[in-house]
Design an enzyme around this catalytic site. Structure first.
Site, mmCIF file in Angstrom:
data_model
loop_
_atom_site.group_PDB
_atom_site.id
_atom_site.type_symbol
_atom_site.label_atom_id
_atom_site.label_comp_id
_atom_site.label_asym_id
_atom_site.label_seq_id
_atom_site.Cartn_x
_atom_site.Cartn_y
_atom_site.Cartn_z
ATOM 1 N N GLY B 25 37.246 43.124 33.172
ATOM 2 C CA GLY B 25 37.803 42.585 33.626
ATOM 3 C C GLY B 25 38.850 41.496 34.140
ATOM 4 N N GLY B 27 41.511 39.679 37.378
ATOM 5 C CA GLY B 27 42.985 39.608 37.493
ATOM 6 C C GLY B 27 43.379 38.259 38.486
ATOM 7 N N SER B 29 42.638 37.017 41.695
ATOM 8 C CA SER B 29 41.963 36.437 42.702
ATOM 9 C C SER B 29 40.248 36.820 42.202
ATOM 10 C CB SER B 29 42.660 36.379 44.085
ATOM 11 O OG SER B 29 42.642 37.762 44.156
ATOM 12 N N VAL B 32 36.413 41.712 37.746
ATOM 13 C CA VAL B 32 34.657 42.656 37.419
ATOM 14 C C VAL B 32 34.021 42.666 36.356
ATOM 15 C CG1 VAL B 32 35.054 44.985 37.007
ATOM 16 C CG2 VAL B 32 37.163 43.566 37.779
ATOM 17 N N LYS B 47 32.752 43.954 41.465
ATOM 18 C CA LYS B 47 34.956 42.991 41.477
ATOM 19 C C LYS B 47 33.642 41.940 42.077
ATOM 20 C CE LYS B 47 39.256 43.871 43.338
ATOM 21 N NZ LYS B 47 39.592 45.407 43.711
ATOM 22 N N ASP B 141 50.234 50.949 45.035
ATOM 23 C CA ASP B 141 49.792 50.300 43.140
ATOM 24 C C ASP B 141 49.470 51.310 42.451
ATOM 25 O OD1 ASP B 141 50.073 48.068 41.171
ATOM 26 O OD2 ASP B 141 48.331 47.163 42.402
#
Lengths: 344, 317
Positions: B25, B27, B29, B32, B47, B141
């Site tokens: 995964g 994102g 910044s 993972v 992460k 979130d």
């Protein structure tokens, strides 16, 4: 047949405190080594803590009865339960610890008459504050104790005690611990200690200037990126506080500090470079720069100018101000480098 | 001593004890990785967060680490430990082998899941929210991308990138008034200046997440952020009332409508919502969620496949 023992009426604050105290005393050395007995004793503590939390903060729908809260606070101090809380905390289970942390902040701010009696209690039993500090060594309870400690140092007398206590020095170790959550918590406390009570901090820094900055230097030159970045940021926060202006003047007159800040301006991290610039500029802008500061600036002026030309604030609203400051600093370095009487 | 047992196994803060494997995964910044914790020979997720890309200060990240360490609920992702490696923060977490709900929809359920799976997933996520709210945390979130699934059907809510603590006054209050999160999932009051953020905002996001799981995407997701912002404030709340929504039960539609009320005071708390009839008959997640993974390749191959798809799309433009 538990229904026989069901409490028929709610406990009074005095009764509850007594029950809490008894259940805490039940966690003696004999009980603790026996799995079954310990489990049972902890259950009792947990149950009492839930009741205490309910009495102190209500259940979200019913507001707490303020008389009960006051009585409870008084009783807890009188019966030395505050000390018991801390000494037995390492044995508690996860939920009991959290409930205690929740109650702790309510108890501390509780005023009975005109005094916060729990704060007074902590003043008179200051070894408990040192106890909370050294709990950072125990990963399992570090964050709970950190929370409680930060509640304590909201009160100037308690913060002042820790600043002056030998255990304060331990923070320089704790903020660099490998576990990020524990180190972070310790740093939050360290930051509060150095920023929340301006006069106490100013007095402390005046009296312990040399030892303090010698230790602080280790943080600024740490190999850990986070330690370097945070300590640099914090340095500018407390150094630029008005009550610390005499500390700042002393700091920016010393070559060894300038050298460290100059090294940080060359750090591979942009964030660190920029934070370092905001301290470096004070060294340069100082109208009464000592001769040896000027010598360093003159000697390194080419490298410094190259560094400054390459430095940009990145995206942000204070871009213009940054550029303006940079220009002034560059001019001043150029001026200093042309002074005739620095060669020797 | 069940509750004492949470800290039972402790993970070291030494990077050499972790062997990073595939990327699972990514994102803005953070990336993972699937990883092996060598001392236990156990699969974990690591992460890696690039701290130098977090401008201003590290206070939020510090707070997130502190929060995550004080959380213990079967439906909330917990950090085993975290430590600094160069300029990165490594956060060690349980590895959720099937990835996020968003991811699973993209790969195999473009039009959303069937109701019984949605019901189980939402119930588990709601239990997590109820726990967080009870302990004073706002998640901020909630979305399908933050609901993670494990092969055995376990559902966990992840990512406290922006969570705030309600018990705190002072600096945290300020950070709670800032604009963070993804606009599609944001409650109207969050998008309007001046009004604060409270836990009812999570309930709105939860309702949007329900629609996301039902349709395969969040309402308004094809519009640019500013447009989403205006639509959320001006339009009637979205719901399950299109033709294609006929397949859903009345109690599901009703539950979603309760979450998506513009006046936050009229939204139920997580605790109340859990008692809604929709969740009464939820099948255990082990059954209905596990079914979703039948015949799918393992996560890391899926991530690669997805990246190839995306690359192809970019190439077309």
């Amino acid at each position: 047949m538990s229904f026989f023992f069901k409490p028929s009426r709610p406990k009074t604050p005095q009764e509850l405190v007594k029950a809490i105290k008894d259940s805490l005393m039940g966690l003696d050395t004999k009980t603790v080594v026996e799995v079954k007995a310990l489990e049972k004793a902890l259950e009792e503590v947990e149950k009492n803590f839930v009741t205490m939390k309910l009495m102190l903060s209500g259940d979200g729908e019913v507001e707490p009865n303020m008389d009960h809260v006051s009585q409870m606070t008084l009783e807890i101090c009188k019966e030395d339960v505050l000390a018991l809380f801390l000494h037995k905390l390492p044995i508690f289970g996860w939920e009991a610890r959290k409930d205690l942390v929740h109650c702790w902040s309510i108890l501390l701010k509780q005023k009975v008459g005109s005094t916060c009696c729990c704060v007074r209690y902590m003043e008179n039993h200051s070894e408990l504050l040192d106890f909370l500090v050294v709990c950072y060594d125990n990963k399992d309870i570090a964050l709970n104790c950190g929370n409680m400690l930060r509640e304590c140092i909201k009160y100037p007398t308690l913060a002042k005690y820790i600043l002056e206590s030998p255990s304060f020095e331990l923070f320089f170790k704790y903020v660099g611990l490998p576990n990020f959550d524990v180190a972070s918590d310790a740093f939050s406390t360290f930051k509060d200690l150095l920023t929340k009570h301006a006069t106490a901090v100013s007095e402390f820094l005046t009296a312990h200037y040399d030892e303090f900055f010698e230790q602080y230097e280790k943080l600024l030159t740490s190999t850990n990126y986070v330690t370097r970045r945070q300590s640099l940021k914090l340095l500018s926060e407390f150094l630029l506080e008005p009550p610390n202006s005499h500390i700042m003047k002393r700091y920016i007159a010393e070559v060894r500090h300038l050298k460290i800040i100059m090294t940080l301006m060359k750090d591979s991290s942009k964030n660190i470079q920029i934070s370092a610039f905001h301290i470096f500029k004070v060294f340069v802008a100082n109208p009464n720069k000592p001769r040896d500061i000027k010598v360093i600036l003159a000697k390194n002026h080419e490298r410094l100018l190259a560094l400054l030309y390459n430095l940009s604030a990145g995206k942000g609203a204070d871009d213009d101000q940054f550029e303006e400051e940079k220009e002034l600093i560059i001019k001043e370095i150029e001026r200093v480098s042309q002074l005739p009487n620095l060669e020797s | 001593m069940g509750k004492l047992g949470t800290g039972q196994r402790s993970y070291s803060a030494n990077q050499n004890d972790y062997k990073l494997l595939e990327e699972v995964g990514y994102g803005a910044s953070a990336t993972v990785f699937r990883a092996i914790y060598l001392p236990f020979n156990e699969v974990v997720a690591v992460k890696c967060l690039d701290l130098d890309r977090c401008n201003s200060n590290l206070d939020d990240i510090r707070r997130e680490a502190q929060t995550m360490s004080l959380i213990d609920h079967p439906n909330v992702i917990r950090a085993f430990c975290s430590f600094v490696v160069d300029r990165n923060l490594w956060v060690v977490m349980p590895f959720m082998a099937e990835g996020s709900c968003l991811h699973l929809m993209k790969i195999a359920y473009q039009d959303g899941f069937e109701e019984s799976a949605i019901c189980s997933i939402l119930k588990e996520a709601l239990k997590a929210l109820e726990y967080l709210h009870r302990h004073g945390h706002i998640h901020r979130d909630v979305k399908a991308g933050n609901i993670l699934l494990d092969t055995n059907g376990v559902v966990k809510l992840a990512d406290f990138g922006v969570s705030a603590c309600m018990f705190d006054r002072g600096d945290r209050q300020r950070s709670r008034n800032t604009f963070v999160g993804t606009p599609c999932w944001m409650a109207p009051e969050v998008l309007q200046p001046g009004s604060g953020y409270d836990f009812k905002a999570d309930i709105w996001s939860f309702g949007i997440t329900a629609l996301e799981l039902a349709h395969g995407h969040a309402p308004f997701s094809k519009y640019p952020p500013m447009k989403v912002l205006l639509m959320t404030i001006q339009n009637a709340p979205p719901g399950l009332d299109y033709d294609r929504d006929k397949r859903f039960s009345k109690s599901f539609k009703e539950m979603v409508a309760m979450c998506l009320v513009k006046d936050q005071t009229k939204r139920p708390t997580a605790e109340k919502l859990l008692k809604h009839s929709f969740f009464k008959h939820a099948k255990p997640a082990e059954l209905s969620v596990k079914k979703l993974f039948a015949d799918l390749p393992p996560l890391w191959n899926r991530v690669k496949a997805l990246q190839v798809c995306l690359a192809r799309l970019l190439f077309l433009y």
